[in-house]
Scaffold this motif. Sequence first.
Motif, short mmCIF file in Angstrom:
data_model
loop_
_atom_site.label_atom_id
_atom_site.label_comp_id
_atom_site.label_asym_id
_atom_site.label_seq_id
_atom_site.Cartn_x
_atom_site.Cartn_y
_atom_site.Cartn_z
N SER A 168 0.86 -1.19 -0.04
CA SER A 168 0.04 -0.03 -0.03
C SER A 168 1.04 1.32 -0.05
CB SER A 168 -0.95 0.00 1.13
OG SER A 168 -0.19 -0.01 2.55
N LYS A 169 2.23 1.01 0.51
CA LYS A 169 2.99 2.26 0.32
C LYS A 169 3.68 2.44 -0.79
CE LYS A 169 4.22 2.57 5.24
NZ LYS A 169 5.15 2.22 6.35
N GLY A 170 3.19 1.63 -1.80
CA GLY A 170 3.81 1.70 -3.26
C GLY A 170 5.04 0.92 -3.64
N TRP A 171 5.53 0.01 -2.92
CA TRP A 171 6.63 -0.60 -2.99
C TRP A 171 6.24 -2.15 -3.90
CZ3 TRP A 171 11.47 0.82 -1.94
CH2 TRP A 171 11.63 1.65 -0.93
N THR A 172 7.06 -2.46 -4.77
CA THR A 172 7.13 -3.58 -5.52
C THR A 172 8.24 -4.27 -5.42
OG1 THR A 172 6.29 -4.66 -7.61
CG2 THR A 172 7.47 -2.81 -7.72
N ILE A 173 8.30 -5.71 -5.67
CA ILE A 173 9.64 -6.40 -5.78
C ILE A 173 10.07 -6.42 -7.28
CG2 ILE A 173 10.41 -8.67 -5.51
CD1 ILE A 173 8.31 -9.27 -3.36
N PHE A 207 13.40 -4.37 -3.52
CA PHE A 207 12.10 -3.48 -3.38
C PHE A 207 12.31 -2.39 -4.25
CE2 PHE A 207 11.90 -6.88 -0.18
CZ PHE A 207 10.64 -7.17 -0.26
N SER A 208 11.42 -1.78 -5.11
CA SER A 208 11.49 -0.29 -5.70
C SER A 208 10.21 0.15 -5.70
CB SER A 208 12.00 -0.59 -6.79
OG SER A 208 11.55 -1.32 -7.67
N ARG A 209 10.26 1.66 -5.69
CA ARG A 209 8.98 2.34 -5.89
C ARG A 209 9.54 3.58 -6.72
NH1 ARG A 209 7.09 4.39 0.06
NH2 ARG A 209 9.20 5.34 0.68
N GLY A 210 8.64 4.11 -7.45
CA GLY A 210 8.88 5.36 -8.22
C GLY A 210 8.87 4.81 -9.70
N GLU A 211 8.96 5.77 -10.54
CA GLU A 211 9.22 5.48 -12.02
C GLU A 211 10.57 5.25 -12.37
OE1 GLU A 211 6.80 5.45 -14.30
OE2 GLU A 211 5.40 5.92 -12.62
N LYS A 212 10.65 4.13 -13.51
CA LYS A 212 12.12 3.54 -14.01
C LYS A 212 12.43 5.18 -14.53
CE LYS A 212 10.91 -1.23 -14.92
NZ LYS A 212 10.97 -2.10 -15.98
N THR A 213 13.86 5.16 -14.29
CA THR A 213 14.38 6.09 -15.18
C THR A 213 15.71 5.52 -15.79
OG1 THR A 213 15.73 6.87 -12.96
CG2 THR A 213 13.66 8.02 -13.83
N ASP A 234 17.05 -11.81 -10.78
CA ASP A 234 16.22 -11.67 -12.13
C ASP A 234 15.05 -10.47 -12.00
OD1 ASP A 234 17.49 -13.78 -13.45
OD2 ASP A 234 16.06 -15.17 -12.35
N LEU A 235 14.98 -9.77 -12.97
CA LEU A 235 14.00 -8.64 -12.87
C LEU A 235 12.65 -9.28 -12.78
CD1 LEU A 235 15.17 -5.65 -15.08
CD2 LEU A 235 15.63 -6.12 -12.76
N THR A 236 11.72 -8.73 -12.23
CA THR A 236 10.23 -8.84 -12.30
C THR A 236 9.44 -7.72 -12.21
OG1 THR A 236 10.46 -9.14 -9.58
CG2 THR A 236 10.61 -11.15 -10.87
N GLY A 237 8.09 -8.05 -12.81
CA GLY A 237 7.00 -7.04 -13.03
C GLY A 237 6.05 -7.12 -11.76
N LYS A 238 5.18 -6.42 -11.83
CA LYS A 238 3.96 -6.36 -10.76
C LYS A 238 3.41 -7.90 -10.93
CE LYS A 238 3.21 -1.76 -9.64
NZ LYS A 238 2.31 -0.50 -9.93
N GLN A 239 2.98 -8.48 -12.26
CA GLN A 239 2.38 -9.68 -12.22
C GLN A 239 3.25 -11.07 -12.02
OE1 GLN A 239 -0.77 -8.95 -12.64
NE2 GLN A 239 -0.48 -7.05 -12.64
N GLU A 240 4.48 -10.68 -11.88
CA GLU A 240 5.32 -11.90 -11.85
C GLU A 240 6.04 -12.28 -10.46
OE1 GLU A 240 7.98 -10.16 -14.75
OE2 GLU A 240 6.89 -10.75 -16.56
N TYR A 241 6.54 -11.10 -9.60
CA TYR A 241 7.04 -11.36 -8.79
C TYR A 241 6.59 -12.45 -7.53
CZ TYR A 241 4.63 -8.13 -5.68
OH TYR A 241 3.41 -7.57 -4.95
N ASN A 242 5.11 -12.76 -7.39
CA ASN A 242 4.67 -13.58 -6.55
C ASN A 242 5.06 -15.06 -7.09
OD1 ASN A 242 3.53 -12.14 -4.83
ND2 ASN A 242 1.64 -11.95 -6.03
#
Length: 259
Positions: free
Chosen positions: A108-113, A144-150, A119-127
Amino acid sequence: AFHQLPQAVITSMVNPWKSKVPSIIRDFAASVPQGDMSMLIFTGHGVQAAGEQYLVFESRGGCETLAVEPLLDPSTGRPFAPREFRLRERMQQIDAQISEKMGADWISKGWTISSVDGDLTGKQEYNHAVVEVGKANRPFELIFSRGEKTIDFVSYDELRALFAGGPPSVHFIDACRVVHDDALGFKSDESAGDAVAAREAKLEAAPVPDNVVSVFAVKPGKPAMHEGAGRNYNRAKMELGHEMEAEGILQSEYVRQIK
């Protein structure tokens, strides 16, 4: 081919975050014993600015790392072997470690794995990725990361300097050395015609370590063989690459992706 060498120790990185690259290379350079030699192979994008060679990586606004520990057998204090434990228990143990590090409300704080064991993972893949690596019940790393990719840049010259004074090291840099890239919004002060002279001046001011040999795919100011695939691709200029692939010299998955 390197995996067939009996004494080769191979460390690989797939799309590492920019913030982790310097420490990973520093540790790698320091790990090479005297009497051995090392090889650094980079395949990706690069640019040149003020004579300095930069490698391009992704970055994030925020980044946290967690070293996940294995599930231990309470009777021995050692990690359970695969199939000696219930996967549900292992996943609960992983979740507890994540909550301790990131807080129970990390999603809920905006973090994702963004990376599971390198290995890089997306929101639909990390689980799925966490479950699969959890089955082996060994230590692994979560990022864990949050914010836009740059897009961010790491100086190859600074990375190369980390090998100074150590055993012999050969670096293969399969990357562009362009001085402008519209897709990245990047433009150096020098023109493509000035790139060689700018690079020579840079190397005169900061010489290459005596124990390091760097092999670049192209000369300063030029795009590498694969540059422009899908953007400004020019088959005539890339004919050598097509011939090598046809002869079976280039067979990697990477080559198939960039065609």
